[in-house]
Design an enzyme around this catalytic site. Structure first.
Site: not given
Ligand code: NAD
Length: 491
Positions: A152, A176, A179, A229, A284, A384
């Site tokens: 997000f 994708k 959401e 994450s 991040c 985090e």
């Molecule tokens: P998230 O892990 O909740 O979701 C990321 C994506 O995965 C979304 O598209 C979501 O719909 C999907 N998703 C969520 N749960 C899932 C599951 N159980 N199975 C399959 N798909 C699933 O992350 P978020 O809250 O949207 O973003 C924040 C996180 O992203 C933080 O941990 C941040 O550090 C990380 N992030 C990392 C970087 C990097 O470059 N390392 C960059 C940006 C964000």
């Protein structure tokens, strides 16, 4: 413009009604205003999008790279033309201030520009006479249908870490988006459609876990790019690998900065404050822990407290605001509970951002927070927080500071603030993280360099952006040819 109403899915060059009956409301986190309703796509929607991508692949793959990038040149023009509109959309659905939305969009556009170099970047190499009369050539070819699942916190930039390279290399794609912030990607797809991009080269399925999981197991999807994450990154990596896919997963982070006694404190504290509280700490690469070495402690603490108290928090669309909300009420509750946990364990909350802000009682705001000396037993150092919370720690020496950050399971980024070249070199050499800053608060690699997380911040081999992206989105084919000289004498 996709807002206010229910959006559709972009499949095979058309905006189609979803197969799934599940929907989600998208709300502005500053005001709780409903911005739109999106379909939460299911396996049926993913199957349709993959089929469209697979149908588009043979022609797209045969389109010369120089012709493929013409669509990206047009896309870049459209992104520039709609720059302010897109920045405002990012702010409305994510909450970050307009300057930050402009910044992420600029970084995204830089990836489009870099991918326009594919005719050069995608070249292979060759060598004549690897053995007598035998030549060898390495050719890069696209994979086929690839997919990206994005988080997000950067609604435009992170999709643009992948999309331009994937399609410029000759792949077709299913994207994708999160959401929580999908409206920007839907608008990007409209702009790409305007470029005349052939139907099916890019497909967008909005949704959550169900749509993501369907991509991970679909037999025609050759590669998965994921950012999110770490627990989800592990699930994505394990599942997609088990299904024979090439996978790159960028995960969560817990980033440290080290402030040396010889640092330019005025400059350093401004930069560190911008890193810790910018995008409400939802980057991040945001600083989460600042370790002051020796005599730096008192003056640095004073400056950080002053800065945290001074930031103007509110609706990111107001240009005078310096920090917006966090993404949701759920996120606000989680962050506030973590501040409470640090406090209960004996940490001193020097600036407390919990509560509401006047005029935005329905928004999900956490103001800048500074906590000092959180005991390791609290476990907070391992978590985090992903909010505007800066923890202050102390160390007697640079060695001790490096040992502290090396103990973290994550390895996304780390920075040092110093005027000493020797300290900077030691830090660069020894720190186990993928993105290192020297007097830099957010060490984000430019588009032509890999976004290099390490340890629990990255699962895979090839990172996003630049040459790594080209390698990730292509197969290498090696051709070994024997053409005996005497055959040429036949003519
Ligand atoms: P998230 O892990 O909740 O979701 C990321 C994506 O995965 C979304 O598209 C979501 O719909 C999907 N998703 C969520 N749960 C899932 C599951 N159980 N199975 C399959 N798909 C699933 O992350 P978020 O809250 O949207 O973003 C924040 C996180 O992203 C933080 O941990 C941040 O550090 C990380 N992030 C990392 C970087 C990097 O470059 N390392 C960059 C940006 C964000």
């Amino acid at each position: 413009m996709i807002t206010e109403t229910e959006s559709k899915l972009f499949v095979g060059g058309r905006w189609v009604a979803p197969h799934s009956e599940r929907r989600a409301e998208i709300r502005n986190p500053a005001t709780a205003e409903v911005l739109g309703v999106i379909p939460l796509g299911d396996a049926g929607d993913v199957a349709a999008a993959v089929a469209a991508a697979a149908a588009a692949y043979p022609d797209w793959r045969r389109t010369p790279p120089g012709d493929r990038v013409q669509f990206l040149f047009r896309f870049k023009e459209l992104l520039e033309r709609h720059f302010e509109e897109l920045a405002a959309l990012i702010t409305r659905e994510h909450g970050k201030i307009l300057a930050e939305s402009r910044g992420e969009l600029r970084r995204g556009i830089e990836n489009v520009e870099t991918a326009c170099g594919i005719p050069a970047l995608m070249q292979g190499y060759n060598l004549e006479d690897v053995a007598r009369g035998i030549d060898e050539t390495m050719i890069r070819q696209p994979l086929g249908v690839v997919a990206a699942i994005t988080p997000f916190n950067f609604p435009a930039m992170i999709p643009l870490w992948f999309l331009p390279y994937a399609i410029a290399c000759g792949n077709t794609m299913v994207l994708k988006p999160s959401e929580k912030t999908p409206l920007t990607v839907l608008r990007l797809a409209q702009l790409l459609e305007e470029t005349g991009l052939p139907p099916g080269v890019l497909n967008v399925v909005t949704g959550a876990r169900e749509a993501a999981d369907a991509l991970l197991v679909h037999p025609q999807v050759r590669a998965i790019s994921f950012v999110g994450s770490t627990p989800v990154a592990r699930h994505v990596y394990a599942t997609a690998s088990a299904h024979g896919k090439r996978v790159q997963c960028q995960g969560g982070a817990k980033n440290y900065v080290v402030v040396m006694p010889d640092a330019d404190l005025e400059m350093s504290s401004k930069i560190i404050g911008e890193s810790a509280f910018g995008c409400s700490g939802q980057r991040c690469l945001a600083v989460s822990v600042a370790v002051a070495v020796g005599a730096a402690r008192e003056a640095f603490r004073e400056r950080m407290v002053e800065l945290a108290r001074s930031l103007r928090v509110g609706d990111g669309l107001d240009e005078s605001v310096q920090m917006g909300p966090v993404i949701s009420h759920e996120s606000k509750s989680r962050i506030e509970a973590l501040i409470g946990k640090g406090e209960a364990a004996g940490g001193r909350v020097l600036v407390d951002g919990r509560g509401t802000i006047e005029g935005f009682e329905r928004g999900s705001f956490v103001k800048p927070t500074v906590i000092e000396d959180v005991p390791p037993a609290s476990g907070l150092q391992e978590v985090e927080i992903f909010g505007p919370v800066l923890t202050l720690e102390r160390a007697a020496s640079l060695e001790e500071a490096i040992a502290m950050l090396a103990a973290s399971a994550y390895g996304n980024a780390a920075s040092i603030f110093t005027t000493s070249g020797a300290a900077a070199r030691k830090f660069r050499y020894e720190t186990p993280a993928g993105n290192i800053g020297v007097n830099i608060g957010v060490p984000a690699p430019m588009a032509s360099f890999p976004f290099s997380g390490w340890k629990d911040s990255f699962l895979g081999v090839l990172h996003g952006q630049g040459r790594d992206a080209v390698q990730f989105y292509t197969e290498q084919k090696v051709v070994i040819e024997r053409w005996p000289a005497e055959w040429s004498r036949r003519f």
